[in-house]
Structures are given as C-alpha cells and as structure tokens.
Design a protein around this motif. Structure first.
Motif, short mmCIF file in Angstrom:
data_model
loop_
_atom_site.label_atom_id
_atom_site.label_comp_id
_atom_site.label_asym_id
_atom_site.label_seq_id
_atom_site.Cartn_x
_atom_site.Cartn_y
_atom_site.Cartn_z
N GLU A 1 -26.35 -19.02 -31.04
CA GLU A 1 -26.82 -18.89 -29.01
C GLU A 1 -26.54 -17.59 -28.99
OE1 GLU A 1 -23.84 -21.04 -26.60
OE2 GLU A 1 -24.66 -20.14 -25.27
N GLU B 1 -21.34 -29.93 -30.74
CA GLU B 1 -20.48 -28.42 -30.84
C GLU B 1 -18.87 -28.64 -31.06
OE1 GLU B 1 -20.36 -25.87 -26.97
OE2 GLU B 1 -22.30 -26.79 -27.53
N ASN C 1 -27.77 -29.52 -21.98
CA ASN C 1 -26.48 -28.43 -22.77
C ASN C 1 -25.66 -29.17 -21.76
OD1 ASN C 1 -24.37 -27.55 -24.38
ND2 ASN C 1 -24.54 -26.03 -23.14
N GLU C 2 -24.34 -29.62 -21.81
CA GLU C 2 -23.00 -29.70 -21.02
C GLU C 2 -23.11 -29.63 -20.14
OE1 GLU C 2 -19.91 -26.72 -21.98
OE2 GLU C 2 -19.97 -27.35 -24.39
N TYR D 1 -13.58 -28.91 -29.18
CA TYR D 1 -13.52 -27.53 -30.05
C TYR D 1 -11.93 -27.98 -30.36
CZ TYR D 1 -17.35 -25.26 -28.91
OH TYR D 1 -18.64 -24.73 -29.25
N TRP E 1 -22.89 -14.78 -20.69
CA TRP E 1 -22.02 -14.44 -21.35
C TRP E 1 -21.79 -13.23 -21.58
CZ3 TRP E 1 -19.04 -18.48 -23.33
CH2 TRP E 1 -19.42 -19.66 -23.54
N GLY F 1 -26.30 -24.13 -26.52
CA GLY F 1 -25.01 -23.23 -25.45
C GLY F 1 -25.71 -23.34 -23.79
N CYS F 2 -24.44 -22.97 -23.06
CA CYS F 2 -24.37 -22.78 -21.63
C CYS F 2 -25.93 -22.12 -21.74
CB CYS F 2 -23.81 -21.76 -21.72
SG CYS F 2 -21.86 -22.90 -21.40
N GLN G 1 -19.95 -21.25 -34.01
CA GLN G 1 -21.18 -21.11 -34.28
C GLN G 1 -21.16 -19.48 -35.70
OE1 GLN G 1 -23.23 -19.12 -30.95
NE2 GLN G 1 -22.37 -20.41 -29.18
O1 AHR Z 1 -19.70 -22.21 -28.20
C1 AHR Z 1 -19.55 -21.86 -26.63
C2 AHR Z 1 -20.16 -22.46 -25.60
O2 AHR Z 1 -18.75 -24.06 -25.32
C3 AHR Z 1 -21.56 -23.55 -25.69
O3 AHR Z 1 -21.96 -22.12 -24.89
C4 AHR Z 1 -21.47 -24.35 -24.28
O4 AHR Z 1 -21.71 -25.52 -25.33
C5 AHR Z 1 -19.77 -25.02 -24.74
O5 AHR Z 1 -18.94 -24.78 -24.26
#
Ligand code: AHR
Length: 497
Positions: free
Chosen positions: A25, A295, A172-173, A239, A96, A70-71, A344
């Motif tokens: 990302e 993820e 994504n999300e 996660y 980020w 990712g975000c 990642q």
């Molecule tokens: O991997 C970091 C972040 O975790 C990603 O951008 C997002 O999809 C998740 O919340």
C-alpha cells in the motif's frame, strides 16, 4: 512426544499458489523507499525498483501482489499516477501520516514491479471516493487491446500492449475507511461498479468484493445475499492485534504471556474462516465464490520514534510462528480459500522485508515463506496431530502443534510443522498411512526459536541472526515414518520423495 499422521491416500484439494500472496500500500515506507527508489537513486535498482528487494521477493515466489491499498485505494485517483513523473499531481496521503504523495509510483510502475517479481497484479479500485466511470476507464486503460481513447493514452505514456490483469478488487473495507457504508448499500454499489468492469479481448477479470472484518458475519450474509452471484471472490480481513494490555503491545521486548496471547489470537483465524464459509455456503452451495483472506498479519504499536501513521514494526520469531500457523490454516482450507495476502510486503506491519536506506533484511516471516513455498500449487493431504496444549498457566492456552502436508506434482511430500510452545521442545513422530513409505528425505530445514529469547529478530547490523538451517541430521527415517526433534518456538520443513 507428539505424533503427526499423514494420509497419503487422501488428497483434499489443490493449494492455490495465491494463498502465498502479499499486499503493498501507499503507506509509510512500503512503496517509496521499500520497493521503489527511482532510476536516479544510488540504491541499485532496475527501472526504479530496488534490486535487493525484488531478488528477495523472487526467492519466496510471490504469486500475487495487491495494490494500491488498503484504505489508500478508496482515495486513489489513478490518473494522478500516469504520464511524465515531474508533472504528476502532488497530494496529501491523508490516511497514512499526512505526508506528500507525489504519485511517482503509479499504474506503469506497479505493473513493472509485478513483472520483475514475476507475480500477478491485483488492483483494488476506488469505490469510496471514486466514480464508476473512473474505475471503468482504469480497466480500459490497463487492458483494452484495440483502438480506444484510453488505450491511446496508455500508448502515449509508453505502453502500447495492454497488460494482463486478472484480480480486481471493488473497494476496500467499505464498511469503514472505504466509505462507512452499510452492507446492503455496499452490495448494491458493488453490483453497479462490477457491471462496468469489462473483459476486453481475452483478458478475464476475477472480481473481488469487499468482505467482512474479523467475525462479522452479518456483512457476509447481506453482501452474499444481494451480490453473491456477481462476484468471484469475497475478501475478509483479520489481523492479530494484542488488545488485552493498555495498547497493542510491542513487536519486541514482550513477555511469555504476550507470546501466547498473540498465538491464541492468531488461531481465531480458523473460527472466522469457518463462520464466513458457513454463511457463504447458504447462498452459494456450489462454491462458485472463493474466500480471500485479503489482509492478515500482526499489528503492534509502531517502533518508538517512527511516524505513527507509517505502521513500522520489527518482526521476530513470534511473527514467524504467526505466519506458520496462518499458512497452515489456509492450506487446510485449500478447497475454499483461493488467495491470502499478508499485510504488508515491506516496512509495514508484518513485513517480509525491512529496509533502512540502502540496507535491507529478510525478516523471520520471510523465512517461513521460503520454507513453505513448496506448498504452492501442491495438493493438500489429510493430516492430524496428537499433541498437548501449551501456555496452560496463562489466559491464552494454545495447541502445541500446527501442521499441514501436501504432495507436489513430482510426487514429493512437503510437511510443515510449527511448535507454538514457548517453553518446551518435542520429540515428533511422523507416520505415513495409506500404503506409502516415506522414501528419501530430500530436505529438512528449521527456523529455530529459543525459550530464552522469544523475540529473536534480525537487525541491520545482524541481518542473518534468524535464518533457517539444515535439520537433516536430526531426522531418522524408520519404516513407514520418521522421528525428529522439534525445539520450542520453531518452524520445521520436511520434504520426502
Ligand atoms: O494494512 C493497513 C490497513 O489495514 C489497510 O489500509 C486497511 O485496509 C486495513 O484497515
């Protein structure tokens, strides 16, 4: 003494190589510095991609790479990342770290990176803040093979031939950073967006819908009900986050109790996978839709003194165990899991590579991917373990062993076993059942841990402190099986033919 039984006569399913996939990302130092340094950098590179990092990634046979988030994906506008680099729009990476994103790494650079690594590209489209037209045009830009405005623009930017793009994520999300949508709203949006993802020429898209986080089956339920028949894959995220302390806990300097907490929380992956598959089965009994663990990995507090928005953390033997356990779980669900992407790739969360200027190191997690690479594309065999529990004096007891076994096309059998115990080693007896003798040991390697130093890790001054070693002297073949030692906190690979 523990026992592992392999049924050589019970093949289950092909292990999709994409289970060994990765995620990159625009976050912290993953893309910039970690992968892409630009052609003018003093760091050796090929077309701007770090030579050392690409080589290390080729060694573990990365099959697929997800990008740009990712975000970040739901804030990314692909046109910002094409054309002459000096003219590309400079923007703020608001999600980020609030740093400047100069868009010098865009579509052409990503496709070049995948070419060098030798992996399939997987692009996540912007649903949260993009439009259907923007997404449709990106697909056209990437894959249209005739005369069209977007194919013309691609050619003007130096690429005449269309690229081959299989994996495409629609957002994504989207329940969170991708638009805070409710499941039914996203499911309708998914249907609309995917309609305009065209298959041009002989390119065939594999469409991936945003799935749930953790065990949130209500998202899976609604999205499958409304949109299940319009997708090829559903992408869940889970996660391993230590939460029982005041904060997420540190990557190094943790206690024995923290070791067990992290592994126990990792094992919850199995429950989440099962619960989402059970829901998917109701709407898709013929299993047209694959489950993707899009993820996963450990998520600790960032290293002291680093930008909190960069998610930079060290990686220890504990992370190696997390990887081994998760990869065994994914292998064992080879009949339904079609892809899994570690978060990642470089310098972010549970990275396989860390860099510091021109220096780089392979993390313990990288070594697990190297040991496990033989499972890619092999056929899962039924296996079971008889072992005890570890960490029973903590709030986080875990089974001592985790394993998976597969047979490759050349007939060789790959066995991977992790000893989750922080406290004791095991004598491990492995028996083959099904009328086959083990033949010869063609490889035995271990990533050896130590109860005295659970956070053993590699540093830029000692980059090879943790690495796998030959273990064949510790293996004794006998009759229809073999015996070996499995030290505490270790990951073992055995290959027989
Ligand atoms: O991997 C970091 C972040 O975790 C990603 O951008 C997002 O999809 C998740 O919340």
């Amino acid at each position: 003494m523990a026992r592992l039984t392999v049924r050589t006569d019970r093949p289950i399913a092909r292990i999709a190589p994409e289970i060994y996939g990765h995620f990159s990302e625009h976050l912290g130092r993953c893309i910039y510095e970690g992968l892409f340094v630009g052609e003018d950098s003093p760091i050796p590179n090929v077309n701007g991609m770090r030579r050392d990092v690409v080589e290390a990634l080729r060694e573990i046979h990365v099959p697929v790479l997800r990008w740009p988030g990712g975000c970040f994906a739901d804030e990314y506008h692909w046109r910002d990342g094409i054309g002459p680099r000096g003219e590309r729009r400079r923007m703020v990476n608001t999600h980020w770290g609030g740093v400047v994103e100069d868009n010098s790494f865009g579509t052409h650079e990503f496709m070049e990176l995948c070419r060098q690594i030798g992996c399939e590209p997987y692009i996540t489209m912007n649903v949260g803040s993009g439009t259907v037209q923007e997404m449709a045009e990106w697909v056209e830009y990437l894959t249209f093979d005739g005369e069209s405005p977007l194919a013309g623009l691609r050619a003007a930017n130096g690429r005449v031939e269309p690229w081959r793009l299989k994996y495409i994520g629609i957002g994504n999300e989207n329940w969170g950073c991708g638009g805070s949508m409710r499941a039914s709203y996203y499911a309708d949006e998914y249907r609309r967006y995917q309609t305009y993802c065209r298959n041009f020429g002989d390119n065939r898209l594999y469409k991936i819908a945003c799935g749930p986080s953790d065990g949130r089956t209500e998202w899976t339920e609604t999205v499958m009900e409304i949109a299940g028949r319009y997708m090829h894959g559903l992408a869940m995220h889970y996660y391993t986050v230590p939460r029982s302390g005041e904060n997420k806990g540190t990557a190094t300097g943790f206690t024995r109790r923290d070791w067990y907490e992290v592994l126990a929380r990792t094992l919850v992956m199995e429950e989440h996978i099962r619960s989402h598959l059970a829901v998917m089965d109701r709407y898709d009994p013929e299993h047209h839709v694959g489950l993707i663990v899009d993820e996963w990995g450990t998520w600790y507090q960032v290293e002291e003194g680093t930008n909190p928005g960069f998610l930079y953390q060290q990686n220890t033997q504990r992370d190696a165990l997390v990887a081994a356990v998760n990869l065994n779980i994914f292998n064992k669900h080879a009949d339904r899991i079609v892809m899994a992407n570690l978060a990642q790739l470089v310098n972010v969360l549970q990275a396989v590579i860390l860099t510091d200027g021109p220096r780089m190191l392979r993390t313990p997690t990288w070594h697990v991917y190297r040991l496990y690479r033989h499972h890619q594309g092999a056929t899962l065999l039924e296996s079971t373990v008889e072992a005890g529990m570890a960490g029973t004096d903590t709030a986080w007891p875990v089974p001592e062993l985790s394993e998976s076994v597969s047979r490759a096309a050349d007939g060789s059998i790959t066995i991977t076993v992790a000893n989750l115990s922080a406290d004791s080693g095991q004598t491990l007896e492995i028996g083959l059942e099904g009328g086959e003798l083990p033949g010869q040991l063609i490889e035995a390697a271990i990533l050896e841990g130590s109860s005295d130093e659970l956070d053993r890790h590699n540093t830029f001054t000692e980059p090879n402190r943790v690495q796998s070693a030959d273990w064949s002297a510790a293996v004794r073949l006998q009759g229809a099986g073999l015996t070996t030692r499995l030290p505490a906190a270790s990951v073992l690979l055995l290959r027989l033919k």
